[in-house]
Design a protein around this motif. Structure first.
Motif, PDB file in Angstrom:
ATOM      1  N   SER A  93       0.829  -1.154  -0.116  1.00 15.94           N
ATOM      2  CA  SER A  93       0.161  -0.059   0.179  1.00 15.94           C
ATOM      3  C   SER A  93       1.005   1.293   0.052  1.00 15.94           C
ATOM      4  CB  SER A  93      -1.056   0.084   1.356  1.00 15.94           C
ATOM      5  OG  SER A  93      -1.658   1.082   1.102  1.00 15.94           O
ATOM      6  N   CYS A  94       1.463   1.566   1.149  1.00 17.62           N
ATOM      7  CA  CYS A  94       2.078   2.908   1.271  1.00 17.62           C
ATOM      8  C   CYS A  94       3.673   2.911   0.644  1.00 17.62           C
ATOM      9  CB  CYS A  94       2.436   3.339   2.941  1.00 17.62           C
ATOM     10  SG  CYS A  94       3.506   2.478   3.700  1.00 17.62           S
ATOM     11  N   LYS A  95       4.202   2.013   0.483  1.00 16.67           N
ATOM     12  CA  LYS A  95       5.587   1.777  -0.172  1.00 16.67           C
ATOM     13  C   LYS A  95       6.529   2.530   0.613  1.00 16.67           C
ATOM     14  CE  LYS A  95       5.099  -0.155  -4.585  1.00 16.67           C
ATOM     15  NZ  LYS A  95       5.350  -0.162  -6.260  1.00 16.67           N
ATOM     16  N   GLY A 107       7.018   1.923   4.336  1.00 17.19           N
ATOM     17  CA  GLY A 107       7.553   1.310   5.702  1.00 17.19           C
ATOM     18  C   GLY A 107       6.738   1.643   6.620  1.00 17.19           C
ATOM     19  N   VAL A 108       5.535   2.136   6.526  1.00 13.97           N
ATOM     20  CA  VAL A 108       4.586   2.529   7.487  1.00 13.97           C
ATOM     21  C   VAL A 108       3.327   1.570   7.725  1.00 13.97           C
ATOM     22  CG1 VAL A 108       2.845   4.505   7.941  1.00 13.97           C
ATOM     23  CG2 VAL A 108       5.110   5.202   7.010  1.00 13.97           C
ATOM     24  N   CYS A 109       2.804   1.091   6.641  1.00 11.89           N
ATOM     25  CA  CYS A 109       1.570   0.455   6.713  1.00 11.89           C
ATOM     26  C   CYS A 109       1.531  -1.013   7.102  1.00 11.89           C
ATOM     27  CB  CYS A 109       0.671   0.644   5.543  1.00 11.89           C
ATOM     28  SG  CYS A 109       1.119  -0.165   4.185  1.00 11.89           S
ATOM     29  N   CYS A 110       2.691  -1.777   6.879  1.00 12.48           N
ATOM     30  CA  CYS A 110       2.895  -3.049   7.254  1.00 12.48           C
ATOM     31  C   CYS A 110       2.036  -3.833   6.272  1.00 12.48           C
ATOM     32  CB  CYS A 110       2.473  -3.495   8.574  1.00 12.48           C
ATOM     33  SG  CYS A 110       3.075  -4.627   9.344  1.00 12.48           S
ATOM     34  N   CYS A 135       2.902  -5.033   3.181  1.00  8.41           N
ATOM     35  CA  CYS A 135       3.734  -5.875   2.517  1.00  8.41           C
ATOM     36  C   CYS A 135       4.730  -6.592   3.370  1.00  8.41           C
ATOM     37  CB  CYS A 135       5.008  -4.907   1.727  1.00  8.41           C
ATOM     38  SG  CYS A 135       6.060  -3.906   2.950  1.00  8.41           S
ATOM     39  N   CYS A 179       8.737  -3.711   1.112  1.00  7.25           N
ATOM     40  CA  CYS A 179       9.080  -2.302   0.254  1.00  7.25           C
ATOM     41  C   CYS A 179      10.465  -1.842   0.869  1.00  7.25           C
ATOM     42  CB  CYS A 179       7.877  -1.631   0.335  1.00  7.25           C
ATOM     43  SG  CYS A 179       7.643  -0.885   2.241  1.00  7.25           S
TER      44      CYS A 179
HETATM   45  S1  FES Z   1       3.833  -1.195   1.620  1.00  8.65           S
HETATM   46 FE1  FES Z   1       3.586  -0.002   3.536  1.00  8.65          FE
HETATM   47  S2  FES Z   1       5.116  -0.715   4.751  1.00  8.65           S
HETATM   48 FE2  FES Z   1       5.433  -1.629   2.998  1.00  8.65          FE
END
Ligand code: FES
Length: 353
Positions: A298-300, A302-305, A307, A337
């Motif tokens: 989702s965020c790419k 390192g925030v949303c988890c 991946c 990511c």
């Molecule tokens: S896509 Fe959100 S932490 Fe990797």
């Protein structure tokens, strides 16, 4: 975790403030189990916006006992998804939604009681509203403190719901802090800063045994709160979630001078994808996508988890990690990511939980 999206109908779109809507999804009997969530988790939504596949993660604002799956979306300047959600989404439309995810959580238990402290700024209230409601509904003996910063009362997302909770539960202490509307009190006027944090700690919390400290908002506020509680010896009680991707973190590469050429295997839904990748190349998520693996993201940043995956063999390095807890990292979980291989063979699986 599979990248599978489910098609859910929108049951309701409600305007919360001038720039925020909340969206409730209709759950059919066949996907109720998949969408069971814990207070604090988020959903990843996907939409085709002018021909582009856009994905964003939004926290669930309803509590598990409310029987509703609802997220809040604040419109950000230039934000593709948030503008689309605020201007085009309507009841009856279908949206692609990934199952609940995330580990910024509370799991209340009726047999437990404790003192919970929450800090939120702006739309950072979204997971926190779910967590607070969940605790108040479940743990009658617990005390809940919320310090919630906004520009003005008008901008305050979920003000009505929070005021109702404060009126209903005497064990919920709610404090609004406004940065652009003079409250007449120096302690509640301005941003949530160290002085305010210290003032509220002395006034409300100093004599209490604290069960958990939860903050959601911009990086600056989260760092300040973390530092403050380090000074109180309570770092182990601090949990946080950033609601924005921190600046300058997107797909950073790891640069410590050594680059290894690695043979990487990515496993998702029992399928294997193999490719070569070097430490100073793209991140593992990007490389997996380049090799046709339908991996979740989702965020790419390192925030949303979303991946998250587990290293089964070899070693990797992450550029940043704002989402995984220390014990998850110790158990081999990574944000793909942000991950780059550092050994000659690396095996990463999205199928491990
Ligand atoms: S896509 Fe959100 S932490 Fe990797």
């Amino acid at each position: 975790m599979s990248a599978t999206f489910h098609h859910l109908n929108i049951a309701d779109v409600r305007r919360e403030t001038a720039d925020t809507v909340s969206i409730a999804f209709e759950l059919k009997a066949e996907n109720e189990a998949d969408f069971k969530f814990i207070a604090g988790q988020y959903l990843t939504l996907k939409a085709d916006i002018k021909g582009e596949d856009v994905r964003r993660s939004y926290s669930i604002c309803s509590s598990p006992s409310q029987g509703e799956l609802r997220v809040a979306v604040k419109q950000v300047e230039g934000g593709k998804f948030s503008t689309y959600a605020n201007t085009e989404l309507a009841k009856g439309q279908t949206m692609e939604v990934m199952v609940p995810n995330g580990n910024f959580l509370v799991e209340p238990n009726a047999a437990k009681s404790g003192n919970y402290v929450f800090y939120a700024a702006g739309s950072g209230i979204t997971p926190i509203l779910s967590m607070i409601r969940s605790i108040l509904e479940t743990e009658a003996e617990s005390k809940v403190f919320l310090y919630y910063g906004n520009k003005s009362a008008e901008d305050t997302i979920f003000k009505t719901q929070l005021d109702e909770l404060a009126a209903q539960y005497s064990n919920f202490k709610l404090t609004y802090i406004l940065s652009r509307e003079d409250t007449g009190e120096s302690t509640t006027y301005g941003r949530i800063d160290e002085n305010k944090c210290s003032h509220f700690y002395d006034a409300d919390l100093a004599d209490l045994k604290i069960e958990g400290i939860y903050s959601c908002g911009p990086q600056e506020m989260i760092e300040m709160i973390k530092e403050f509680y380090i000074s109180k010896g309570l770092l182990h009680k601090v949990h946080f979630e950033l609601f924005t991707t921190p600046v300058a973190t997107e797909t950073e590469t790891v640069d410590d001078g050594v680059s290894v050429d690695s043979q990487v295997t990515v496993i998702i839904d029992d399928e294997e994808y193999e490719f070569e990748l070097s430490t100073d190349g793209p991140d593992i998520l990007q490389a997996a996508q380049d090799n046709d693996a339908d991996v979740p993201f989702s965020c790419k940043g390192g925030v949303c988890c979303t991946c998250r995956a587990k290293v089964l063999e070899g070693t990797v390095k992450m550029a940043v990690n704002f989402a995984l807890e220390e014990d998850e990292v110790a158990n081999g979980f990574i944000l793909t990511c942000q991950a780059h291989p550092t050994s000659e063979k690396v095996v990463v699986s999205y199928d491990e939980f």
